[in-house]
Design a protein around this motif. Structure first.
Motif, PDB file in Angstrom:
ATOM      1  N   GLU A  10      90.826  71.592 -14.428  1.00 46.73           N
ATOM      2  CA  GLU A  10      91.780  70.338 -14.258  1.00 46.73           C
ATOM      3  C   GLU A  10      92.169  69.651 -15.703  1.00 46.73           C
ATOM      4  OE1 GLU A  10      91.208  68.880  -9.799  1.00 46.73           O
ATOM      5  OE2 GLU A  10      89.800  68.368 -11.240  1.00 46.73           O
ATOM      6  N   ALA A  11      90.998  69.284 -16.403  1.00 47.61           N
ATOM      7  CA  ALA A  11      90.750  68.741 -17.583  1.00 47.61           C
ATOM      8  C   ALA A  11      91.574  69.452 -18.581  1.00 47.61           C
ATOM      9  CB  ALA A  11      89.496  68.714 -18.112  1.00 47.61           C
ATOM     10  N   PHE A  12      91.685  70.966 -18.702  1.00 47.61           N
ATOM     11  CA  PHE A  12      92.482  71.803 -19.334  1.00 47.61           C
ATOM     12  C   PHE A  12      94.015  71.740 -19.018  1.00 47.61           C
ATOM     13  CE2 PHE A  12      94.306  75.889 -20.610  1.00 47.61           C
ATOM     14  CZ  PHE A  12      94.146  75.920 -21.690  1.00 47.61           C
ATOM     15  N   LEU A  13      94.254  71.705 -17.643  1.00 43.39           N
ATOM     16  CA  LEU A  13      95.671  71.943 -17.093  1.00 43.39           C
ATOM     17  C   LEU A  13      96.514  70.555 -17.429  1.00 43.39           C
ATOM     18  CD1 LEU A  13      94.978  73.906 -13.776  1.00 43.39           C
ATOM     19  CD2 LEU A  13      95.962  74.499 -16.008  1.00 43.39           C
ATOM     20  N   GLU A  14      95.677  69.177 -17.481  1.00 47.67           N
ATOM     21  CA  GLU A  14      96.128  68.062 -17.619  1.00 47.67           C
ATOM     22  C   GLU A  14      97.041  68.051 -18.931  1.00 47.67           C
ATOM     23  OE1 GLU A  14      93.216  65.285 -17.157  1.00 47.67           O
ATOM     24  OE2 GLU A  14      93.079  65.449 -14.821  1.00 47.67           O
TER      25      GLU A  14
END
Length: 318
Positions: A63-67
């Motif tokens: 999620e941190a990367f996709l944000e």
């Protein structure tokens, strides 16, 4: 007249999100107007891999990367290579690596058997580490190279094989040093299985000293219980030893155990045993830990561990 929006898919275990994973996901965003990321469940991951990081940690990192992406995305937990049909059947493109390309053909055969149009398959090349071998989560987890595949990064030994501890150390040290190599070292703490009071600090120091070898840094982490006037508290100590012999120690924020847990622990059980008895989950240590369950997910074990590592690093951050 507007063109039809394309949905792309990329999937994997993403044990540790590395350069190969990032290129796979970036390609999915390049070819699709929106992206579905399939993330393997713990049961699916453990069926094909010797060691896996818990789903909640893999999802959190993903999620941190996709944000950072500028197109719509969603993460779907998958239990097989085909994914949830209600989501996957409306997709148009499947992005895979050269290694997983055979699975793409299986997915299309299964779709066509149900009268669903086949996916367009986009294959990306495998990314190599510094040693010309395929970069993999396993290689990173074993301490063979850093997340970016480099082999000349600062080497940090962790006196544990516990994946939550290891990934907590990786998360903090990457923020401080950038690229790091994290090596698990199976050592004895030299204290009881359930440390009490300052046995906790001793256990962390012992782990760091036993793990140092010829590495740049060694990290020892130990959680223990402390009796206070209003009940039983959990605190986590972190000890960090460098190759010059300097030791720094930090402690993370504590939390109070419910009285029923405290009673069992003070009568000889470990915290894990007490939590299992009262809450019935033998995998609690692997998941979010006691703090995750007791806080209803507001605080997880990895975050708590990271705070103790930061505390131990503060004297070194001049």
């Amino acid at each position: 007249m507007t063109s039809e929006k394309m949905i792309s898919i990329a999937a994997g275990t993403f044990n540790i999100l590395h350069e190969g994973h990032k290129r796979l996901i970036e390609k999915a965003f390049e070819v699709g107007d929106s992206v579905i990321i399939g993330l393997t469940s713990d049961s699916m991951a453990s069926a094909s891999k010797k060691e896996t990081i818990p789903y909640y940690l893999r999802k959190k990192e993903l999620e941190a990367f996709l944000e950072k992406m500028d197109k719509p995305w969603e993460i779907e937990e998958i239990v097989d290579i085909y994914g949830p049909k209600k989501k996957v059947d409306r997709a148009d493109i499947l992005v895979v690596s050269e290694e997983t390309a055979p699975n793409a053909e299986k997915v299309n055969i299964e779709r066509m058997s149900r009268g669903v149009r086949p996916l367009k398959i986009v294959v990306i090349p495998i990314v190599d580490a510094y040693n010309d071998e395929k970069i993999s989560s396993t290689g990173i987890m074993n301490g063979e190279y850093a997340r970016d595949g480099s082999g000349d990064s600062i080497k940090i030994a962790v006196g544990s094989t516990n994946r939550v501890k290891l990934e907590a150390v990786r998360s903090v040290m990457e923020k401080i040093f950038g690229s790091v190599i994290i090596m698990p070292v199976d050592v004895e703490s030299g204290v009881p299985e359930q440390p009490m009071e300052l046995q906790t600090r001793t256990g962390a120091v012992n782990r760091a000293r036993s793990a140092i070898g010829d590495n740049d840094l060694a990290v020892g982490i130990e959680a223990g219980v402390f009796r206070t006037e209003d009940g039983l508290y959990d605190f986590q100590y972190c000890a960090i030893l460098d190759k010059n012999g300097e030791m720094t120690v930090g402690v993370g924020p504590g939390f109070k155990y419910p009285d029923d847990v405290a009673e069992l622990v003070l009568n000889g059980m470990t915290v894990s045993e007490a939590m299992h008895k009262l809450y019935g989950d033998p995998e609690i240590g692997r998941k979010q830990g006691a703090v995750g369950l007791l806080s209803k997910g507001l605080l997880d074990r990895k975050t708590l561990t990271e705070q103790s590592v930061v505390a131990a690093m503060i004297p070194r951050m001049k």
